[in-house]
Motif scaffolding. Structure first.
Motif, mmCIF file in Angstrom:
data_model
loop_
_atom_site.group_PDB
_atom_site.id
_atom_site.type_symbol
_atom_site.label_atom_id
_atom_site.label_comp_id
_atom_site.label_asym_id
_atom_site.label_seq_id
_atom_site.Cartn_x
_atom_site.Cartn_y
_atom_site.Cartn_z
ATOM 1 N N CYS A 100 36.082 38.043 40.126
ATOM 2 C CA CYS A 100 37.005 38.457 39.082
ATOM 3 C C CYS A 100 38.184 39.202 39.714
ATOM 4 O O CYS A 100 37.981 40.111 40.525
ATOM 5 C CB CYS A 100 36.303 39.348 38.060
ATOM 6 N N THR A 120 37.559 28.392 28.744
ATOM 7 C CA THR A 120 38.059 28.861 27.448
ATOM 8 C C THR A 120 38.986 27.888 26.735
ATOM 9 O O THR A 120 39.335 28.120 25.584
ATOM 10 C CB THR A 120 38.793 30.212 27.610
ATOM 11 N N THR A 125 41.183 26.474 31.831
ATOM 12 C CA THR A 125 41.311 27.922 32.030
ATOM 13 C C THR A 125 39.935 28.568 31.984
ATOM 14 O O THR A 125 39.187 28.390 31.026
ATOM 15 C CB THR A 125 42.202 28.542 30.935
ATOM 16 N N ARG A 127 37.860 32.283 32.249
ATOM 17 C CA ARG A 127 38.008 33.725 32.092
ATOM 18 C C ARG A 127 36.685 34.394 32.436
ATOM 19 O O ARG A 127 35.613 33.819 32.256
ATOM 20 C CB ARG A 127 38.417 34.080 30.665
ATOM 21 N N GLU A 132 37.243 39.177 30.334
ATOM 22 C CA GLU A 132 38.116 38.106 29.855
ATOM 23 C C GLU A 132 39.394 37.936 30.673
ATOM 24 O O GLU A 132 40.359 37.321 30.216
ATOM 25 C CB GLU A 132 38.438 38.276 28.369
ATOM 26 N N THR A 133 39.417 38.445 31.885
ATOM 27 C CA THR A 133 40.564 38.239 32.763
ATOM 28 C C THR A 133 40.589 36.767 33.194
ATOM 29 O O THR A 133 39.571 36.202 33.567
ATOM 30 C CB THR A 133 40.478 39.152 34.008
ATOM 31 N N LYS A 134 41.767 36.176 33.137
ATOM 32 C CA LYS A 134 41.956 34.784 33.531
ATOM 33 C C LYS A 134 41.868 34.689 35.051
ATOM 34 O O LYS A 134 42.395 35.518 35.774
ATOM 35 C CB LYS A 134 43.325 34.303 33.056
#
Length: 136
Positions: A100, A120, A125, A127, A132-134
């Motif tokens: 992450c 997502t 994409t 996450r 929920e960080t891309k």
């Protein structure tokens, strides 16, 4: 350069140029005892320049990891000299393949917490399952 024909094993083809080592590392091929060839910047009529990985043994490979990196990678399984292709599709959920990018995420702060990512959207994409960080 000569790379022998494979009787039993895998050919990972159409890897985007420069991503071969990323695939090699993600699959843990450095620790396998079989022969592995990584060919970088090979000419390709389809994509211009590509990387190729050849594995001369039928070992356990995680196709989800390959699809997570790029679902356009072609996976050929060779058995007794005959090749068959595997269709890849993006996994909905992947664990411990990347890290992450959020330094405050629980997966980076707490010991023993897996790096989990969730698909997502239909654009590919992913996450982080926790913050929920891309990710790229």
């Amino acid at each position: 350069m000569k790379v022998d024909k494979i009787e039993n094993g895998y050919v990972l083809d159409h890897i985007p140029a420069g991503c071969g080592m990323k695939v090699y590392d993600a699959l843990g091929l450095a620790s396998c005892k079989c022969q592995v060839a990584l060919i970088q910047n090979a000419k390709s009529q389809k994509i211009g320049v590509k990387d190729i990985i050849k594995v001369n043994e039928l070992i356990e490979l995680d196709f989800d990891v390959i699809a997570f990196i790029d679902e356009k990678i072609t996976v050929n399984i060779i058995k007794n000299g005959k090749a068959s292709k595997v269709s890849l599709s993006r996994p909905q959920h992947i664990v411990n393949v990347g890290k992450c990018p959020n330094p405050r995420c629980i997966s980076n702060v707490e010991d023993g917490v897996d790096y989990e990512f969730v698909l997502t959207d239909d654009k590919g994409t992913y996450r982080c399952a926790y913050c929920e960080t891309k990710i790229k």
